[in-house]
Design a protein around this motif. Sequence first.
Motif, PDB file in Angstrom:
ATOM      1  N   UNK A 328       0.825  -1.210   0.000  1.00 13.97           N
ATOM      2  CA  UNK A 328       0.000   0.000   0.000  1.00 13.97           C
ATOM      3  C   UNK A 328       0.856   1.256   0.000  1.00 13.97           C
ATOM      4  N   UNK A 329       2.186   1.088  -0.140  1.00 14.02           N
ATOM      5  CA  UNK A 329       3.089   2.237  -0.171  1.00 14.02           C
ATOM      6  C   UNK A 329       3.403   2.798   1.183  1.00 14.02           C
ATOM      7  N   UNK A 330       2.804   2.249   2.256  1.00 12.66           N
ATOM      8  CA  UNK A 330       3.003   2.786   3.605  1.00 12.66           C
ATOM      9  C   UNK A 330       3.473   1.696   4.569  1.00 12.66           C
ATOM     10  N   UNK A 331       2.857   0.536   4.472  1.00 10.89           N
ATOM     11  CA  UNK A 331       3.107  -0.531   5.446  1.00 10.89           C
ATOM     12  C   UNK A 331       4.316  -1.372   5.056  1.00 10.89           C
ATOM     13  N   UNK A 332       5.010  -1.872   6.081  1.00 13.90           N
ATOM     14  CA  UNK A 332       6.144  -2.765   5.856  1.00 13.90           C
ATOM     15  C   UNK A 332       5.640  -4.154   5.485  1.00 13.90           C
ATOM     16  N   UNK A 379       9.283  -1.516   2.635  1.00 12.08           N
ATOM     17  CA  UNK A 379       7.930  -1.065   2.320  1.00 12.08           C
ATOM     18  C   UNK A 379       7.692  -1.227   0.826  1.00 12.08           C
ATOM     19  N   UNK A 380       6.847  -2.184   0.429  1.00 13.75           N
ATOM     20  CA  UNK A 380       6.549  -2.360  -1.000  1.00 13.75           C
ATOM     21  C   UNK A 380       5.772  -1.166  -1.545  1.00 13.75           C
ATOM     22  N   UNK A 381       5.922  -0.938  -2.826  1.00 17.63           N
ATOM     23  CA  UNK A 381       5.202   0.163  -3.478  1.00 17.63           C
ATOM     24  C   UNK A 381       3.704  -0.117  -3.503  1.00 17.63           C
ATOM     25  N   UNK A 382       2.920   0.920  -3.696  1.00 23.93           N
ATOM     26  CA  UNK A 382       1.466   0.789  -3.795  1.00 23.93           C
ATOM     27  C   UNK A 382       1.111  -0.156  -4.944  1.00 23.93           C
ATOM     28  N   UNK A 383       0.351  -1.189  -4.631  1.00 22.06           N
ATOM     29  CA  UNK A 383      -0.095  -2.142  -5.645  1.00 22.06           C
ATOM     30  C   UNK A 383       0.903  -3.221  -5.987  1.00 22.06           C
TER      31      UNK A 383
END
Length: 715
Positions: A328-332, A379-383
């Motif tokens: 989600x671009x925010x969560x680890x 932290x993965x990118x959004x999507x």
Amino acid sequence: MNKKYIEFLNIISLRGPNIWTYRPVLEAWVDIGDLEDCPSNTIPGLYERLSTWLPGLIEHRCSYGERGGFLRRVQEGTWPGHILEHITLELQTLAGFPGGFGKARETPIRGVYKVVVRAWHEPLTRRALYFARDLLMAAIEDRSFDLADAVETLRDLADDECLGPSTACIVDAADDRDIPYIRLNDANLVQLGYGKAQRRIWTAESDGTSAIAEGISRDKDLTKALLQACGVPVPEGRLVESAADAWDAAQDIGLPVVVKPYDGNHGRGVFTCLMTQAEVEAAYAIAVEEGSGVIVERFVLGNEHRLLVVGKKVVAAARGEAAWVVGDGVSSVDALIDSQLNSDPRRGSSEEHPLNRVRLDSAARLELKRQGLVDGESIPALGQSVLIQRNGNVAFDCTDEVHPEVAAVVALAARVVGLDIAGVDLVAEDISRPLAEQGGAIVEVNAGPGLLMHLKPAAGQPRPVGRAIVDHLFAEGEQGRVPVIGVMGSQHSSEAAALTAALLQDSPKKVVGLAGANGLYLNQRCLASGDQRQWQAGQRLLINRAVEVAVIEHTAEGLLSEGFSYDRCHIGVLTDIDVNAHLGPFYIDSPEKVSSIFRCQIDVVLASGAAVLNADDALVAEMARLSDGAVSFFTQQPLSPALIAHVAAGGRVLQQQQNTLVFHDGQQSQSLALSQSFSTAQLAALTTAWAMNVSPASLLERVAALPTWSVSYSV
């Protein structure tokens, strides 16, 4: 001084059939003191507290026979002994053991009750009784009670001491087929059946699982070689000796490869789809710590599957699924695993959860690095879709999808290794297609496979794998039983039991066990001297693989303090009943209650068996109506109208007329001359042997061969 408290005076463990029920129970003698003057409808708020703390009590039907029946009794007024019974049963339900038998009965002593509850597991039920007492007193006195802590304690006790789910499902299936069972240790070693007819299981291994086959299954390289020799598809690979050797093997086999321990388990140290030298060497360093060696083999594209083979056929199959999270671009990554994967109510660490909680092990961290993520804090990118596990949680039922050719190959793999029960792991893209056309392969064959994935799949239909194993061990119609002859009586039972054992010993090849007043015997060999009319002595006979017939005597006192040592008997012998027997310590204080104890011997007769009854004792003769099996009488009197009718209906009567024995068998009778008269015990033994299909003429030959027919006779 008022005493408004509940005190346990005694707790008796009845480990076999007893005066209350066929199942093991705890019988608690409870003194409620001055609470005898306080029925539940006189205690303000008691109903509300009980129904709030234990809402499941609404399901207790009680004497009304309807939902809410027990709580209705609480509203109308009932006594603490009765309430204690139901609270104990409900606590056991919350601990994972629902239902069960319960009774509460007054004794002749004011305020003292017998509270009887089903003992699923004795230590657990005993603890539940004490918790129930404390909860009830808290409800009576309007105090708090930590119910959650009590239930957690009971559940922990169940996890520590009760059978595991794989073993329990097999035992339950055996019970459904009326096959008796005996737990042989504190772990999961269980005997199914009695004596010579028994089989043994330890989780999903049986006494037919050879040590050689189990050893082969642990040696993955040997297993692959044997399977490959028999045409079973396996991934190419070999043992390696170093990280450099692992990379050499990977190049020879062709990338991608799998690196795994030579003899590991539970997926520890297994790395899949390795593409580079760095990955292979890093995987080797971890895998070598998990076993006694490392294997490198071809990576097979597809999902992991576990197929359960019992006997010579596949009875269940489960598929594993990859675990992904979406950024989600925010969560680890750690946070995404918790919110998107571990939040699934099917995931957990207990047996109630079909899916394990996802954690970042060494294989998962390698997957993260391949996707450009450093560790769980990245932290993965959004999507962005992030693969956490390629294969895991093999818990999605796919039994109905298995292609017949796949099932045949898997069953062959189990036979090649030599396992009667096996968990076969294979990797394939589509289990409904033959392995050859998709490059699928069998990667492991395991002894003692876990059954939980088939009993409680994360999705799909549960499979009756326990029944499949029982049906494999016991042919249709078999119950794993040897003839058990139970003997009771007030005066003549000991001699009758000893003489019965002697009569049934055809030769040294006929192994007859006797547990009686004069000792514990296996044919002429004494295993234990002294009075052996005990639960433990009877169990010693039943677990002995040599025993072909077991003659087990019980006393009234033994039945009241321990229960029978067997679940059912083939022949139940009742010689006589003394209604004036002194059983006061058990609060047995009337002829009717004394008679009800001895009736238990007839209550446990199998439908395929027979009751042997003394027709000259009116109370004994009345027991004929209680037998599920046939009835054979013996008498020293002229035939009464009732016995004449019994014979006319096809029944058996052994009659002594002066110096003649008459064997009445329906419309036929046979008379044999005697040189002496027989006693009640001797006639009981003769009738029992006759009920065991020993012919009348053969019986008298055996009598003549016995050294003596005295009361002190022992085999």
